[in-house]
Structures are given as C-alpha cells and as structure tokens.
Design an enzyme around this catalytic site. Structure first.
Site, PDB file in Angstrom:
ATOM      1  N   TRP A 182       0.862  -1.188   0.000  1.00 17.91           N
ATOM      2  CA  TRP A 182       0.000   0.000   0.000  1.00 17.91           C
ATOM      3  C   TRP A 182       0.899   1.239   0.000  1.00 17.91           C
ATOM      4  CZ3 TRP A 182      -0.257   3.906   3.804  1.00 17.91           C
ATOM      5  CH2 TRP A 182      -1.127   4.964   3.441  1.00 17.91           C
ATOM      6  N   GLU A 223      -3.149  -3.023  -2.354  1.00 24.04           N
ATOM      7  CA  GLU A 223      -4.313  -2.426  -1.671  1.00 24.04           C
ATOM      8  C   GLU A 223      -4.668  -1.085  -2.308  1.00 24.04           C
ATOM      9  OE1 GLU A 223      -3.529  -1.547   2.469  1.00 24.04           O
ATOM     10  OE2 GLU A 223      -5.605  -0.959   2.873  1.00 24.04           O
ATOM     11  N   LYS A 225      -6.989   2.558  -2.708  1.00 25.25           N
ATOM     12  CA  LYS A 225      -7.513   3.591  -1.816  1.00 25.25           C
ATOM     13  C   LYS A 225      -8.148   4.690  -2.656  1.00 25.25           C
ATOM     14  CE  LYS A 225      -6.327   6.130   2.316  1.00 25.25           C
ATOM     15  NZ  LYS A 225      -5.507   6.129   3.516  1.00 25.25           N
ATOM     16  N   ASP A 257      -9.660  -2.802   1.470  1.00 23.02           N
ATOM     17  CA  ASP A 257      -9.807  -2.260   2.830  1.00 23.02           C
ATOM     18  C   ASP A 257     -11.152  -1.552   2.817  1.00 23.02           C
ATOM     19  OD1 ASP A 257      -9.807  -0.179   4.864  1.00 23.02           O
ATOM     20  OD2 ASP A 257      -7.671  -0.535   5.140  1.00 23.02           O
ATOM     21  N   HIS A 260     -11.697   2.192   2.286  1.00 21.05           N
ATOM     22  CA  HIS A 260     -11.074   2.838   1.132  1.00 21.05           C
ATOM     23  C   HIS A 260     -11.980   3.040  -0.069  1.00 21.05           C
ATOM     24  CE1 HIS A 260      -6.699   1.861   2.504  1.00 21.05           C
ATOM     25  NE2 HIS A 260      -7.423   2.443   3.440  1.00 21.05           N
ATOM     26  N   HIS A 284      -8.617  -5.917   4.393  1.00 16.99           N
ATOM     27  CA  HIS A 284      -8.332  -5.164   5.602  1.00 16.99           C
ATOM     28  C   HIS A 284      -9.680  -4.803   6.179  1.00 16.99           C
ATOM     29  CE1 HIS A 284      -3.942  -3.587   5.198  1.00 16.99           C
ATOM     30  NE2 HIS A 284      -4.023  -4.877   5.455  1.00 16.99           N
ATOM     31  N   ASP A 292     -12.168   7.350   5.746  1.00 16.53           N
ATOM     32  CA  ASP A 292     -11.291   6.243   6.149  1.00 16.53           C
ATOM     33  C   ASP A 292     -10.725   6.512   7.542  1.00 16.53           C
ATOM     34  OD1 ASP A 292      -9.623   3.976   5.919  1.00 16.53           O
ATOM     35  OD2 ASP A 292      -7.992   5.205   5.142  1.00 16.53           O
ATOM     36  N   ASP A 294     -10.610   4.677  10.264  1.00 15.29           N
ATOM     37  CA  ASP A 294      -9.976   3.570  10.982  1.00 15.29           C
ATOM     38  C   ASP A 294     -10.394   3.472  12.436  1.00 15.29           C
ATOM     39  OD1 ASP A 294      -8.255   2.026   9.111  1.00 15.29           O
ATOM     40  OD2 ASP A 294      -7.488   4.022   8.681  1.00 15.29           O
ATOM     41  N   ASP A 324      -7.397  -3.874  10.381  1.00 15.40           N
ATOM     42  CA  ASP A 324      -6.578  -2.679  10.124  1.00 15.40           C
ATOM     43  C   ASP A 324      -7.313  -1.441  10.625  1.00 15.40           C
ATOM     44  OD1 ASP A 324      -4.838  -0.749   9.267  1.00 15.40           O
ATOM     45  OD2 ASP A 324      -5.416  -0.873   7.149  1.00 15.40           O
TER      46      ASP A 324
HETATM   47  C1  RNT Z   1      -3.920   3.000   4.837  1.00 16.75           C
HETATM   48  C2  RNT Z   1      -4.033   1.546   4.586  1.00 16.75           C
HETATM   49  C3  RNT Z   1      -2.911   0.701   5.102  1.00 16.75           C
HETATM   50  C4  RNT Z   1      -2.474   1.097   6.472  1.00 16.75           C
HETATM   51  C5  RNT Z   1      -1.501   0.159   7.120  1.00 16.75           C
HETATM   52  C6  RNT Z   1      -0.841   0.747   8.312  1.00 16.75           C
HETATM   53  O1  RNT Z   1      -5.023   3.702   4.476  1.00 16.75           O
HETATM   54  O2  RNT Z   1      -5.246   1.074   5.079  1.00 16.75           O
HETATM   55  O3  RNT Z   1      -3.258  -0.621   5.030  1.00 16.75           O
HETATM   56  O4  RNT Z   1      -3.559   1.240   7.337  1.00 16.75           O
HETATM   57  O5  RNT Z   1      -0.604  -0.275   6.190  1.00 16.75           O
HETATM   58 ZN    ZN Z   2      -5.545  -1.024   5.023  1.00 21.42          ZN
END
Ligand code: RNT
Ligand code: ZN
Length: 416
Positions: A182, A223, A225, A257, A260, A284, A292, A294, A324
C-alpha cells in the site's frame, strides 16, 4: 438443559449445526495488526506518521519499545478466541546492539523476535512494506510513483527486501505470508498528469516482483484507496489500478480495505464479485466513519455482512482476513480485543446462518419469506453460541476480559 443446548436446538430447527460452526471457526486464521499498539509509529524512526493516514488521541501507556509492544499484543491475544496470525509492518524491524539499517537494507534477522512470538503460539505472520513515515517518502510525498529515479529505486529495494523477509516468515512459521503493498502516493489538488504516476507505480511493483520468490509461500497483494489526508484529489493506487494490476500479474491478489471506498459503497458486495474471478483475495477489515477514519471494528451491520459473504461464498480458505484500524483515544489493548472479538462474532454468526435455505428462497422468488426469515435470524440466541465458543477457546465470553485489561493498565501501562 444448558443455555447452549437450548440455543443449539433453536438453530438446529433451521438446519444449522452450531457445534460444526464452532469447530470450524477455531481453525480460521485472522491477522492481528501490530500497529494498533503504538499508533502506527514503529521502531525505525522518530518522526510522525505520514502517508495520508492519522491516529488521534493520547491515551496513556502506549508501547514504545519492542518488548512492550510484543507483551501488549500477547496480552490482547490471550483475551480473544480463535486462531490468530500476526500482521507486522516493516517499520517494526527490531534492531539490536546499536545496529541500524535503512528500509532498503532490512533483513530477516531484524524480524527474528516476531518469528519467536509467532512460533510460541503456532501462528503465521503477514507482512507490509512501509512506504510512509520516512524521509524518502517526504521529498515529494511520493514513493513508488515518484518521478525521482532515486526515490523510486530506494522503495523498489525496500519492496524486494520485504519479499525476502516475507518468504523467511513463511518458511519459519509454516504458514504462507500475505505481503501487502500500500502506498499513499497522490496529490492534494488537481493533477496535470494522472497516468504518469500510475505507469511508474506499475513498473515499480513489477520491479519489486522481479525478486525471485515462491508464490505458494508469499502472497503479494496490492491495496487500493480512494483518497488520503492531504492527497484528496488523486491517488495513484486507485481501485481500478490495483484490481487491474492484480488481474494481470500472476499470483498477485487484490486487497480491499473497507475504509477505502466512497461511503455508500460496501465491500460486502465486492467480495463475491471478486471471488468470481480471483482464486484468492485479501481484506483489511476496519470501520470508517464518514471517511477512512480507521475506528475500532465493532459488530455493526456491514461487518456482519462482510463475514456473511465470505461464509456464503464458501471462501473462508480463499479470503485472507486482517484487521486494520488504529485508535489512540482509548486503551490500545482493549481496542485490539474489541476489534478481534467483533470479527470473530461476525464470522461465528455467519457460520450459524442457514445460508442454503435463504439462498433457496431467493432462487424460488420467495422474497417475502426471505425477508421474514432474515429478520427472524436476527433474534436467535446468538449470545449463547458465542459463550460456548469462548468457553471452548478458554477465554471469557463476557466483559470479564476487560477486568484483566484494567489490571494491566494499572500495573503495567501507567508505569511506563
Ligand atoms: C492505509 C491503509 C494501510 C495502512 C496500514 C498501516 O489507508 O489502510 O493498510 O492502514 O498499512
Ligand atoms: Zn488497510
């Protein structure tokens, strides 16, 4: 009759074998991310977190040394049912005796402590090159897509080093290593060239993949985004880019993810779409609020829906699952535990859903009955199945686990 026996009979009336569901879940690995423990900092730099991601909060007791982080992770895992896998970022290299090497030079020996921890609990390890929080990522804010040859070359070397480390993890632990690429590369404002950075990113990943490795041992993922903080206008590794890259390169998996995508898109719907084409995919699992963000994973509707899709598609062995998220505003160990347990609940609940019966109703156009049954499932005594699962894994089903965290906070975290 115990509560479990009574619940089991209620599920059995719909054709669900709860004993089988419990037995199955025990062998499904879910990767726990080391970066929740220290706000995504790692051990190889003193600078802030960069790359368009951010932790907020200042809860006391953060791990600042390898020994602390590993101990905190062990504590978290001891309070969670189910099979775990470690998820490690390259910036968590552990240097000893005053040694330091930059990211293009890291080697398996810098991760020996992680392997030791994995072996102690018979776990595999997943790995992530760290293309952020580094001077070479702040020259122009770009890494693998940079127009600067020196910057790209540095990060390609980093990616290759990470492939070697991933293969070492797989050989040492006996479990394949999912290595996820990523990058936060993008632009704050309207770009003048959208294709150039993507072509450079493509060629850079191809250069990383020139490192020889066993595709059965190392599963390389890309990955996607949609945007990051400070790079709102354009992201090189967009959904179309990463999906197309994975589709056109042997042995490369797409990683989704669920933070994303645009907020009305759902990964639960994308999982079956990708499973039509890819032998294996990776996830993720996170919780975004409006963006995003988290947030710590909880048992919300979309979390349940993602788990249901993996189970319904009979794809528990085709989907690599990793958590994640990163929250610094609450106890970090509790954050790990809440998220991991939530995903376990989602999977167990999916395994206790009469999926074939519901699919048959759909195929027979019995949509009214389908809605009736789907609603009925929501109030079956799932808590009793969960309690049985936790007991059989030797962990508390209720909030007793939190007492242990409170004691650990008082005895260990607050003394740091
Ligand atoms: C970031 C991605 C990625 C990170 C990690 C720390 O938007 O989700 O996967 O969260 O690599
Ligand atoms: Zn991620």
């Amino acid at each position: 009759m115990t509560r479990y026996e009574s619940a089991k009979a209620m599920y059995a009336a719909y054709g669900v074998d709860t004993d089988a569901a419990i037995a199955k879940l025990k062998n499904i690995p879910v990767a726990l991310h080391c970066w929740q423990g220290d706000d995504v900092i790692g051990f190889d730099h003193d600078g802030p977190l960069s790359g368009g991601i951010q932790t907020t909060g200042n809860y006391p007791g953060k791990a600042t040394t390898p020994a602390q982080l590993l101990a905190d992770m062990e504590k978290a895992m001891s309070l969670c049912p189910g099979k775990k896998k470690l998820n490690v970022h390259a910036c968590y290299a552990i240097f000893e005796d005053g040694e330091f090497v930059d990211r293009d030079k890291i080697a398996p020996k810098h991760f020996a402590k992680w392997v030791e921890l994995a072996k102690k609990y018979d776990m595999g390890i997943d790995f992530n090159p760290t293309f952020f929080s580094h001077p070479m990522a702040s020259r122009d804010g770009l890494t693998l897509s940079s127009p600067d040859d020196e910057v790209r070359a540095f990060w390609i070397e980093h990616g290759r080093a990470c492939i070697r480390i991933s293969e070492y993890f797989a050989r040492e632990t006996g479990y394949p290593c999912v290595m996820n690429i990523w990058i936060g590369d993008g632009f704050k404002d309207v770009p003048a060239d959208r294709m150039g950075p993507r072509m450079r990113y493509k060629e850079s990943i191809e250069a990383i993949l020139e490192e020889p490795f066993d595709r059965n041992l190392v599963k390389v993922c890309v990955e996607s985004k949609v945007f990051g903080i400070g790079v709102e206008a354009y992201t090189a590794g967009s959904a179309e880019f990463t999906l197309s890259f994975a589709a056109s390169h042997d042995g490369v998996l797409p990683l989704m993810d669920n933070g994303h995508y645009h907020p009305t898109e759902v990964v639960s719907d994308k999982i079956p779409a990708l499973l039509c084409f890819y032998p294996e995919i990776a996830l993720h699992i996170t919780r975004g609020i409006r963006w995003d963000s988290d947030h710590v994973l909880i048992l919300d509707d979309e979390t349940k829906e993602m788990a249901k899709e993996i189970v319904r598609c009979n794809a528990l062995d085709r989907v690599f699952m990793a958590l994640d998220y990163f929250d610094a505003s609450i106890n970090r160990i509790a954050a790990w535990v809440i998220g991991f347990r939530s995903w376990q609940k989602a999977l167990l609940s999916a395994l206790c859903t009469p999926n074939e019966m519901l699919a048959a109703l759909q195929n027979e156009n019995k949509y009214t009955e389908l809605m009736v049954m789907q609603e009925e499932m929501k109030t079956l005594p799932f808590g009793d199945i969960w309690a049985e699962y936790c007991a059989s894994c030797g962990v508390a089903a209720d909030t007793a686990w939190f007492k242990e965290i409170q004691a650990y906070e008082k005895d260990v975290l607050l003394k740091r």
